[in-house]
Design a protein around this motif. Structure first.
Motif, PDB file in Angstrom:
ATOM      1  N   ARG A  84     -72.196  40.906  34.480  1.00  0.00           N
ATOM      2  CA  ARG A  84     -73.113  40.270  33.507  1.00  0.00           C
ATOM      3  C   ARG A  84     -74.432  41.042  33.684  1.00  0.00           C
ATOM      4  NH1 ARG A  84     -74.333  34.307  34.578  1.00  0.00           N
ATOM      5  NH2 ARG A  84     -74.428  34.676  36.747  1.00  0.00           N
ATOM      6  N   PRO A  85     -74.264  42.255  33.302  1.00  0.00           N
ATOM      7  CA  PRO A  85     -75.257  43.124  33.527  1.00  0.00           C
ATOM      8  C   PRO A  85     -76.697  42.861  32.650  1.00  0.00           C
ATOM      9  CG  PRO A  85     -73.905  44.316  31.942  1.00  0.00           C
ATOM     10  CD  PRO A  85     -73.266  43.134  32.537  1.00  0.00           C
ATOM     11  N   MET A  86     -76.744  42.075  31.544  1.00  0.00           N
ATOM     12  CA  MET A  86     -77.936  41.457  30.983  1.00  0.00           C
ATOM     13  C   MET A  86     -78.325  40.191  31.265  1.00  0.00           C
ATOM     14  SD  MET A  86     -78.380  44.076  29.021  1.00  0.00           S
ATOM     15  CE  MET A  86     -80.116  43.614  28.470  1.00  0.00           C
ATOM     16  N   HIS A  87     -77.617  39.767  32.224  1.00  0.00           N
ATOM     17  CA  HIS A  87     -78.309  38.318  32.713  1.00  0.00           C
ATOM     18  C   HIS A  87     -79.675  38.386  33.095  1.00  0.00           C
ATOM     19  CE1 HIS A  87     -77.958  34.454  34.247  1.00  0.00           C
ATOM     20  NE2 HIS A  87     -78.132  34.977  35.568  1.00  0.00           N
ATOM     21  N   LEU A  88     -80.502  37.563  32.362  1.00  0.00           N
ATOM     22  CA  LEU A  88     -81.882  37.399  32.851  1.00  0.00           C
ATOM     23  C   LEU A  88     -82.648  38.823  32.736  1.00  0.00           C
ATOM     24  CD1 LEU A  88     -81.693  35.292  36.111  1.00  0.00           C
ATOM     25  CD2 LEU A  88     -81.970  34.443  33.857  1.00  0.00           C
ATOM     26  N   VAL A  89     -82.290  39.794  31.941  1.00  0.00           N
ATOM     27  CA  VAL A  89     -82.932  41.082  31.535  1.00  0.00           C
ATOM     28  C   VAL A  89     -83.573  40.779  30.104  1.00  0.00           C
ATOM     29  CG1 VAL A  89     -82.603  43.463  31.094  1.00  0.00           C
ATOM     30  CG2 VAL A  89     -81.346  42.257  32.961  1.00  0.00           C
ATOM     31  N   THR A  90     -84.772  41.357  30.360  1.00  0.00           N
ATOM     32  CA  THR A  90     -85.419  41.427  29.009  1.00  0.00           C
ATOM     33  C   THR A  90     -86.305  42.793  28.787  1.00  0.00           C
ATOM     34  OG1 THR A  90     -87.317  40.222  29.851  1.00  0.00           O
ATOM     35  CG2 THR A  90     -85.949  38.970  28.645  1.00  0.00           C
ATOM     36  N   ALA A  91     -86.470  43.203  27.464  1.00  0.00           N
ATOM     37  CA  ALA A  91     -87.277  44.366  27.318  1.00  0.00           C
ATOM     38  C   ALA A  91     -88.866  43.745  27.534  1.00  0.00           C
ATOM     39  CB  ALA A  91     -87.113  44.854  26.004  1.00  0.00           C
ATOM     40  N   TYR A  92     -89.749  44.753  28.034  1.00  0.00           N
ATOM     41  CA  TYR A  92     -91.092  44.431  28.117  1.00  0.00           C
ATOM     42  C   TYR A  92     -91.763  44.433  26.936  1.00  0.00           C
ATOM     43  CZ  TYR A  92     -90.914  44.746  33.276  1.00  0.00           C
ATOM     44  OH  TYR A  92     -90.718  44.510  34.417  1.00  0.00           O
ATOM     45  N   PRO A  93     -92.722  43.627  26.579  1.00  0.00           N
ATOM     46  CA  PRO A  93     -93.232  43.301  25.154  1.00  0.00           C
ATOM     47  C   PRO A  93     -93.838  44.838  24.462  1.00  0.00           C
ATOM     48  CG  PRO A  93     -94.192  41.822  26.538  1.00  0.00           C
ATOM     49  CD  PRO A  93     -93.505  42.646  27.435  1.00  0.00           C
ATOM     50  N   GLY A  94     -93.559  45.131  23.290  1.00  0.00           N
ATOM     51  CA  GLY A  94     -94.038  46.259  22.550  1.00  0.00           C
ATOM     52  C   GLY A  94     -92.848  47.590  22.658  1.00  0.00           C
ATOM     53  N   LEU A  95     -92.270  47.590  23.686  1.00  0.00           N
ATOM     54  CA  LEU A  95     -91.711  48.971  24.107  1.00  0.00           C
ATOM     55  C   LEU A  95     -90.371  49.336  23.146  1.00  0.00           C
ATOM     56  CD1 LEU A  95     -91.754  48.683  28.022  1.00  0.00           C
ATOM     57  CD2 LEU A  95     -93.019  49.956  26.472  1.00  0.00           C
ATOM     58  N   GLN A  96     -89.485  48.119  22.626  1.00  0.00           N
ATOM     59  CA  GLN A  96     -88.688  48.806  21.874  1.00  0.00           C
ATOM     60  C   GLN A  96     -89.515  49.274  20.451  1.00  0.00           C
ATOM     61  OE1 GLN A  96     -87.304  44.771  21.637  1.00  0.00           O
ATOM     62  NE2 GLN A  96     -85.438  45.212  22.409  1.00  0.00           N
ATOM     63  N   GLY A  97     -90.463  48.906  19.839  1.00  0.00           N
ATOM     64  CA  GLY A  97     -91.074  49.217  18.908  1.00  0.00           C
ATOM     65  C   GLY A  97     -91.448  50.751  19.254  1.00  0.00           C
TER      66      GLY A  97
END
Length: 220
Positions: A84-97
């Motif tokens: 489950r590599p994405m378990h509880l993983v998020t991108a920090y705000p604004g970085l995808q954009g």
């Protein structure tokens, strides 16, 4: 001139993985009969690759395992993480954009982590798709950061000289990697380590959010 390329660390820089790492780390500790570690403590346990993380975890709980037992512990940790590599993983705000904008402006992008290569690729792909042009995690036979070998190889892959690269990370390991590779460094303040650590290890810039990081890249 703006930087021609940016190389990003992953954990604590592009991805908030703290709770994920703590979950799998504590799950493995519990499976071997050891107590959990406060998730906040994992901020100081990570950064030098999975082998070092495991040894720091075991030292923290006072486990005296043989090398064979440590190998089994690592295998169980990997099994849990890879399931489950994405378990509880998020991108920090604004970085995808920000990454999308940088790429559209012709800035070449890379991600370089001491996390195992397969997990690095899985997380980057899920959060950022194919926006970064080069993605590398820890590989057998390649020295871990802060050794500059992997960073210099990534600069060659991106087709830029080290002096045209901004290396972006959240730890002293990252700042040392940049210095050792002849790259400028930017420490991010949203990650796992402190401003003091970043400055102590020679951060050229500090960024408190994605907008501040974009300004540093554009206004070199």
């Amino acid at each position: 001139m703006p930087y021609k390329a940016c190389i990003f660390d992953l954990d604590g820089t592009l991805a908030d993985t703290l709770q994920s790492i703590a979950c799998f780390g504590n799950g493995t500790l519990n499976a071997f009969g050891y107590p959990s570690i406060d998730p906040e403590e994992y901020k100081l346990l990570v950064g030098n690759g999975a082998d070092m993380l495991i040894r720091r975890m075991l030292a923290r709980v006072g486990a005296g395992l043989s090398e064979a037992e440590i190998k089994n512990f690592r295998a169980e940790y990997d099994r849990r993480y890879e399931s489950r590599p994405m378990h509880l993983v998020t991108a920090y705000p604004g970085l995808q954009g920000l990454l999308s904008k940088l790429k559209s402006n012709g800035v070449k992008l890379g991600v370089l982590s001491n996390k195992p290569d397969n997990m690095t690729r899985a997380i980057v792909s899920k959060l950022y798709g194919n926006t970064p042009g080069a993605v590398r995690g820890q590989l057998p036979g390649v020295p871990a950061k802060p050794d500059p070998t992997a960073a210099l190889a990534m600069a060659r892959e991106l087709g830029v000289s080290p002096g045209d690269v901004l290396y972006i990370g959240d730890s002293g390991v990252d700042m040392d990697t940049a210095k050792n590779a002849g790259m400028d460094s930017c420490g991010v303040l949203w990650g796992f380590r402190t401003e003091g650590e970043l400055l102590e290890h020679g951060a050229k810039y500090l960024a408190g959010d994605a907008a501040a990081l974009e300004n540093i890249i554009d206004k070199r």
